[in-house]
Design a protein around this motif. Structure first.
Motif, short mmCIF file in Angstrom:
data_model
loop_
_atom_site.label_atom_id
_atom_site.label_comp_id
_atom_site.label_asym_id
_atom_site.label_seq_id
_atom_site.Cartn_x
_atom_site.Cartn_y
_atom_site.Cartn_z
N THR A 9 0.80 -1.41 -0.57
CA THR A 9 -0.44 -0.14 -0.04
C THR A 9 0.99 1.60 0.11
OG1 THR A 9 -0.04 0.23 2.03
CG2 THR A 9 -2.05 -1.15 1.19
N HIS A 10 0.63 1.98 -0.71
CA HIS A 10 0.67 3.17 -0.35
C HIS A 10 0.09 4.79 0.32
CE1 HIS A 10 2.47 2.12 -3.76
NE2 HIS A 10 3.75 2.72 -3.59
N PRO A 11 0.20 5.07 0.20
CA PRO A 11 0.18 6.56 1.31
C PRO A 11 -0.95 6.52 0.10
CG PRO A 11 2.32 6.79 1.73
CD PRO A 11 2.27 6.09 0.93
N PRO A 12 -2.35 7.72 0.71
CA PRO A 12 -3.50 7.94 -0.30
C PRO A 12 -3.09 9.45 -0.63
CG PRO A 12 -3.99 8.49 2.04
CD PRO A 12 -2.91 7.72 2.13
N GLU A 13 -3.28 9.61 -2.08
CA GLU A 13 -2.71 10.40 -2.73
C GLU A 13 -3.64 11.46 -3.04
OE1 GLU A 13 -2.37 10.59 -7.34
OE2 GLU A 13 -0.63 9.08 -7.36
N LEU A 14 -3.20 12.85 -1.85
CA LEU A 14 -3.56 14.01 -1.22
C LEU A 14 -4.33 14.81 -2.71
CD1 LEU A 14 -2.95 14.20 2.02
CD2 LEU A 14 -4.59 12.95 1.13
N THR A 15 -5.08 15.53 -3.07
CA THR A 15 -5.55 16.60 -4.07
C THR A 15 -5.44 17.67 -3.24
OG1 THR A 15 -6.89 15.24 -5.07
CG2 THR A 15 -7.28 17.42 -5.54
N GLY A 224 6.28 14.76 -9.14
CA GLY A 224 4.97 15.96 -8.85
C GLY A 224 4.40 15.46 -7.89
N PRO A 225 3.44 14.49 -7.83
CA PRO A 225 2.82 15.14 -7.01
C PRO A 225 2.94 14.46 -5.38
CG PRO A 225 2.19 13.17 -8.87
CD PRO A 225 3.35 14.22 -8.59
N HIS A 226 4.37 13.63 -5.22
CA HIS A 226 5.22 13.72 -3.77
C HIS A 226 5.11 15.23 -3.57
CE1 HIS A 226 7.97 12.97 -0.62
NE2 HIS A 226 6.42 12.14 -0.49
N LEU A 227 5.59 15.74 -4.30
CA LEU A 227 6.60 17.48 -3.84
C LEU A 227 5.39 18.07 -3.80
CD1 LEU A 227 8.71 19.61 -4.15
CD2 LEU A 227 8.33 19.93 -6.44
N LEU A 228 4.66 18.61 -4.60
CA LEU A 228 3.03 18.75 -4.32
C LEU A 228 2.50 19.13 -2.44
CD1 LEU A 228 0.97 21.18 -5.50
CD2 LEU A 228 -0.11 18.99 -6.83
#
Length: 276
Positions: A9-15, A224-228
């Motif tokens: 599992t990965h941490p949920p992507e946060l928008t 990109g998403p991790h940096l954001l």
């Protein structure tokens, strides 16, 4: 090349919401100006530094160090260190959890990363790596003699060379087994007798209320998403860099014994910091 470590599992992507985007912009723009502005200054200084000093780099590493210390301040991440930094040239080994490791390990002491040769060809990242003096090596046993020569040359210049012996990054909650093949070059004549190695633990503490793996970057996670997500966080956590006592290669019978001892030191530091 080692396959990337992954987990089920990965941490949920946060928008990010409107507030998150504002925080990301407020942190990201100054960070970009810092990194790329200082990179331009570094390259200009190298035009003068290289002809007179070659790889000795008496000035530009301080620019890199300033950028890395300032980056944590701009992102709002608390930066702490424990222990004494090893004096003189030598090798440094650390666990690998995130792209933030580059900032964390450069912030206190001038070091030079050792990376696989492919990184030099990566767009953007390869350019930054070359500009900051990264040592590129071929992960091929047939290149062992050439690697030893490179290490000896850089150590003779007083450099500290940084290795990630896990071979990949993790979620920051564990330390993988250190690959002993990395340490074979350290037992070559001319290195074994004098080389000191300092184990270092890099430990991330997530913001309150966030997944403990918040700062970890591994597997197939996109940059990109991790940096954001990092820039958009309402609250930030901290990173602690723990410097353990250096060891001398000559005190160990072989590369496997050396790898186990260094791995134990790094893992103990991570466990103590995560579970005090």
């Amino acid at each position: 090349m080692s396959a990337p470590w992954d987990s089920a599992t990965h941490p949920p992507e946060l928008t990010p919401g409107p507030g998150g985007w504002l925080r990301a912009i407020a942190r990201g723009l100054p960070l970009a100006v810092l990194v790329f502005g200082c990179l331009l200054i570094l390259l200009l200084v190298r035009l003068i530094e290289r002809p007179f000093f070659g790889q000795r780099r008496p000035v530009t590493p301080y620019i890199t160090q300033f950028v890395c210390r300032s980056a944590f301040a701009l992102m709002g991440i608390t930066y702490r260190t424990e222990g004494a930094v090893m004096d003189g040239p030598g090798a440094v080994v650390a666990n690998h959890s995130s792209w933030l490791d580059i900032f964390a390990l450069n912030a206190r002491k001038r070091i030079y990363f050792v990376s696989k040769a492919e990184v030099a060809k990566w767009p953007g990242i390869g350019w930054l790596a070359r500009a900051t003096g990264t040592v590129f090596i071929q992960r091929d046993r047939r290149e062992a003699a050439a690697q030893v020569a490179i290490f000896q040359d850089r150590l003779a210049l007083g450099h500290k060379l940084l290795f990630f012996p896990e071979g990949t990054s993790t979620d920051g909650q564990r330390v993988l087994a250190f690959k002993p093949t990395l340490f074979a070059a350290f037992f070559a004549a001319g290195l074994r007798e004098t080389l000191m190695i300092q184990p270092v633990s890099v430990v991330y503490h997530a913001p309150d209320g966030c997944d403990a793996r918040f700062y970890g970057w591994w597997g197939d996670m996109d940059f990109g998403p991790h940096l954001l997500a990092t820039l958009a966080a309402r609250r930030q956590g901290s990173v602690t860099v723990i410097y353990h006592a250096p060891v001398q290669v000559a005190d160990f019978a072989d590369r496997k014994a050396l790898a186990r001892a260094l791995e134990t030191s790094v893992r103990d530091g991570v466990v103590r910091s995560l579970h005090p």
